[in-house]
Design a protein around this motif. Structure first.
Motif, PDB file in Angstrom:
ATOM      1  N   LEU A   2       0.830  -1.196   0.000  1.00 43.15           N
ATOM      2  CA  LEU A   2       0.000   0.000   0.000  1.00 43.15           C
ATOM      3  C   LEU A   2       0.864   1.245   0.000  1.00 43.15           C
ATOM      4  O   LEU A   2       1.881   1.317   0.682  1.00 43.15           O
ATOM      5  CB  LEU A   2      -0.904   0.034   1.232  1.00 43.15           C
ATOM      6  CG  LEU A   2      -1.994  -1.020   1.296  1.00 43.15           C
ATOM      7  CD1 LEU A   2      -2.687  -0.943   2.637  1.00 43.15           C
ATOM      8  CD2 LEU A   2      -2.996  -0.818   0.182  1.00 43.15           C
ATOM      9  N   SER A   3       0.425   2.211  -0.772  1.00 38.40           N
ATOM     10  CA  SER A   3       1.111   3.492  -0.731  1.00 38.40           C
ATOM     11  C   SER A   3       0.484   4.343   0.369  1.00 38.40           C
ATOM     12  O   SER A   3      -0.363   3.877   1.119  1.00 38.40           O
ATOM     13  CB  SER A   3       0.993   4.184  -2.089  1.00 38.40           C
ATOM     14  OG  SER A   3      -0.362   4.486  -2.346  1.00 38.40           O
ATOM     15  N   ASP A   4       0.896   5.568   0.438  1.00 38.61           N
ATOM     16  CA  ASP A   4       0.354   6.462   1.460  1.00 38.61           C
ATOM     17  C   ASP A   4      -0.883   7.187   0.935  1.00 38.61           C
ATOM     18  O   ASP A   4      -1.022   8.398   1.133  1.00 38.61           O
ATOM     19  CB  ASP A   4       1.415   7.461   1.913  1.00 38.61           C
ATOM     20  CG  ASP A   4       2.502   6.813   2.744  1.00 38.61           C
ATOM     21  OD1 ASP A   4       2.209   5.782   3.377  1.00 38.61           O
ATOM     22  OD2 ASP A   4       3.621   7.327   2.762  1.00 38.61           O
ATOM     23  N   ASN A   5      -1.790   6.465   0.294  1.00 33.87           N
ATOM     24  CA  ASN A   5      -3.021   7.074  -0.198  1.00 33.87           C
ATOM     25  C   ASN A   5      -3.851   7.578   0.962  1.00 33.87           C
ATOM     26  O   ASN A   5      -3.885   6.965   2.032  1.00 33.87           O
ATOM     27  CB  ASN A   5      -3.855   6.069  -0.988  1.00 33.87           C
ATOM     28  CG  ASN A   5      -3.238   5.741  -2.322  1.00 33.87           C
ATOM     29  OD1 ASN A   5      -2.441   6.509  -2.848  1.00 33.87           O
ATOM     30  ND2 ASN A   5      -3.608   4.599  -2.869  1.00 33.87           N
ATOM     31  N   ILE A   6      -4.532   8.671   0.723  1.00 30.62           N
ATOM     32  CA  ILE A   6      -5.418   9.236   1.730  1.00 30.62           C
ATOM     33  C   ILE A   6      -6.850   9.067   1.249  1.00 30.62           C
ATOM     34  O   ILE A   6      -7.172   9.385   0.106  1.00 30.62           O
ATOM     35  CB  ILE A   6      -5.097  10.718   1.981  1.00 30.62           C
ATOM     36  CG1 ILE A   6      -3.715  10.831   2.612  1.00 30.62           C
ATOM     37  CG2 ILE A   6      -6.156  11.353   2.866  1.00 30.62           C
ATOM     38  CD1 ILE A   6      -3.231  12.231   2.821  1.00 30.62           C
ATOM     39  N   LEU A   7      -7.672   8.504   2.113  1.00 30.72           N
ATOM     40  CA  LEU A   7      -9.090   8.315   1.799  1.00 30.72           C
ATOM     41  C   LEU A   7      -9.892   9.452   2.406  1.00 30.72           C
ATOM     42  O   LEU A   7      -9.738   9.757   3.587  1.00 30.72           O
ATOM     43  CB  LEU A   7      -9.598   6.995   2.372  1.00 30.72           C
ATOM     44  CG  LEU A   7      -8.969   5.717   1.851  1.00 30.72           C
ATOM     45  CD1 LEU A   7      -9.459   4.526   2.654  1.00 30.72           C
ATOM     46  CD2 LEU A   7      -9.297   5.542   0.380  1.00 30.72           C
ATOM     47  N   ARG A   8     -10.736  10.062   1.607  1.00 33.84           N
ATOM     48  CA  ARG A   8     -11.691  11.029   2.131  1.00 33.84           C
ATOM     49  C   ARG A   8     -12.903  10.226   2.603  1.00 33.84           C
ATOM     50  O   ARG A   8     -12.976   9.012   2.426  1.00 33.84           O
ATOM     51  CB  ARG A   8     -12.073  12.026   1.035  1.00 33.84           C
ATOM     52  CG  ARG A   8     -10.892  12.889   0.546  1.00 33.84           C
ATOM     53  CD  ARG A   8     -10.404  13.873   1.591  1.00 33.84           C
ATOM     54  NE  ARG A   8     -11.462  14.698   2.103  1.00 33.84           N
ATOM     55  CZ  ARG A   8     -11.886  15.844   1.572  1.00 33.84           C
ATOM     56  NH1 ARG A   8     -11.286  16.317   0.501  1.00 33.84           N
ATOM     57  NH2 ARG A   8     -12.871  16.513   2.114  1.00 33.84           N
ATOM     58  N   GLY A  11     -14.593   7.658   0.165  1.00 36.60           N
ATOM     59  CA  GLY A  11     -13.805   6.447  -0.061  1.00 36.60           C
ATOM     60  C   GLY A  11     -13.753   5.559   1.166  1.00 36.60           C
ATOM     61  O   GLY A  11     -13.763   4.331   1.065  1.00 36.60           O
ATOM     62  N   LYS A  15     -14.991   1.682   1.539  1.00 36.40           N
ATOM     63  CA  LYS A  15     -13.972   0.685   1.887  1.00 36.40           C
ATOM     64  C   LYS A  15     -14.363  -0.130   3.118  1.00 36.40           C
ATOM     65  O   LYS A  15     -14.186  -1.341   3.138  1.00 36.40           O
ATOM     66  CB  LYS A  15     -12.627   1.367   2.132  1.00 36.40           C
ATOM     67  CG  LYS A  15     -11.512   0.403   2.420  1.00 36.40           C
ATOM     68  CD  LYS A  15     -10.237   0.902   1.828  1.00 36.40           C
ATOM     69  CE  LYS A  15      -9.155  -0.124   1.906  1.00 36.40           C
ATOM     70  NZ  LYS A  15      -8.882  -0.750   0.634  1.00 36.40           N
ATOM     71  N   PHE A  52      -5.379   7.699   6.371  1.00 35.14           N
ATOM     72  CA  PHE A  52      -4.406   6.932   5.605  1.00 35.14           C
ATOM     73  C   PHE A  52      -4.998   5.557   5.299  1.00 35.14           C
ATOM     74  O   PHE A  52      -5.478   4.862   6.200  1.00 35.14           O
ATOM     75  CB  PHE A  52      -3.089   6.768   6.373  1.00 35.14           C
ATOM     76  CG  PHE A  52      -2.223   7.996   6.355  1.00 35.14           C
ATOM     77  CD1 PHE A  52      -1.659   8.441   5.181  1.00 35.14           C
ATOM     78  CD2 PHE A  52      -1.977   8.694   7.528  1.00 35.14           C
ATOM     79  CE1 PHE A  52      -0.857   9.576   5.167  1.00 35.14           C
ATOM     80  CE2 PHE A  52      -1.182   9.824   7.529  1.00 35.14           C
ATOM     81  CZ  PHE A  52      -0.622  10.261   6.336  1.00 35.14           C
ATOM     82  N   GLU A  53      -4.942   5.185   4.039  1.00 32.68           N
ATOM     83  CA  GLU A  53      -5.501   3.901   3.609  1.00 32.68           C
ATOM     84  C   GLU A  53      -4.823   2.738   4.334  1.00 32.68           C
ATOM     85  O   GLU A  53      -5.481   1.775   4.722  1.00 32.68           O
ATOM     86  CB  GLU A  53      -5.373   3.743   2.095  1.00 32.68           C
ATOM     87  CG  GLU A  53      -6.029   2.498   1.567  1.00 32.68           C
ATOM     88  CD  GLU A  53      -5.986   2.405   0.056  1.00 32.68           C
ATOM     89  OE1 GLU A  53      -6.829   1.672  -0.487  1.00 32.68           O
ATOM     90  OE2 GLU A  53      -5.131   3.029  -0.570  1.00 32.68           O
ATOM     91  N   LYS A  54      -3.530   2.831   4.551  1.00 32.36           N
ATOM     92  CA  LYS A  54      -2.816   1.729   5.222  1.00 32.36           C
ATOM     93  C   LYS A  54      -3.313   1.543   6.653  1.00 32.36           C
ATOM     94  O   LYS A  54      -3.403   0.423   7.141  1.00 32.36           O
ATOM     95  CB  LYS A  54      -1.306   1.936   5.177  1.00 32.36           C
ATOM     96  CG  LYS A  54      -0.816   3.156   5.899  1.00 32.36           C
ATOM     97  CD  LYS A  54       0.677   3.327   5.745  1.00 32.36           C
ATOM     98  CE  LYS A  54       1.110   4.609   6.451  1.00 32.36           C
ATOM     99  NZ  LYS A  54       2.503   4.877   6.246  1.00 32.36           N
TER     100      LYS A  54
END
Length: 68
Positions: A2-8, A11, A15, A52-54
């Motif tokens: 996983l990258s450091d994607n940010i979920l609003r 999302g 999820k 953070f998605e992670k």
């Protein structure tokens, strides 16, 4: 990986499969739905937060079906 994607919030709700109000209840210590392990949001701007998605994926992996 996983990258450091940010979920609003949009999302995040899709999820985890929880509504917006349930997510905020999980972060509220006065709520019966409070979950001390639920990841806290990060402030993105004056009126925006994200997660953070992670951190969300880690939280999901720790959930036990037997608890619910």
């Amino acid at each position: 990986m996983l990258s450091d994607n940010i979920l609003r919030i949009e999302g995040l709700t899709s999820k985890v499969g929880l509504s917006r109000s349930t997510i905020y209840d999980k972060m509220n210590p006065k709520s019966p739905r409070y979950d001390k392990d639920f990841p806290r949001p990060i402030k993105l701007s004056l009126n925006a937060v994200g997660w953070f998605e992670k951190d969300i994926c880690t939280w999901l992996k720790t959930r036990s079906v037997a608890n619910y």
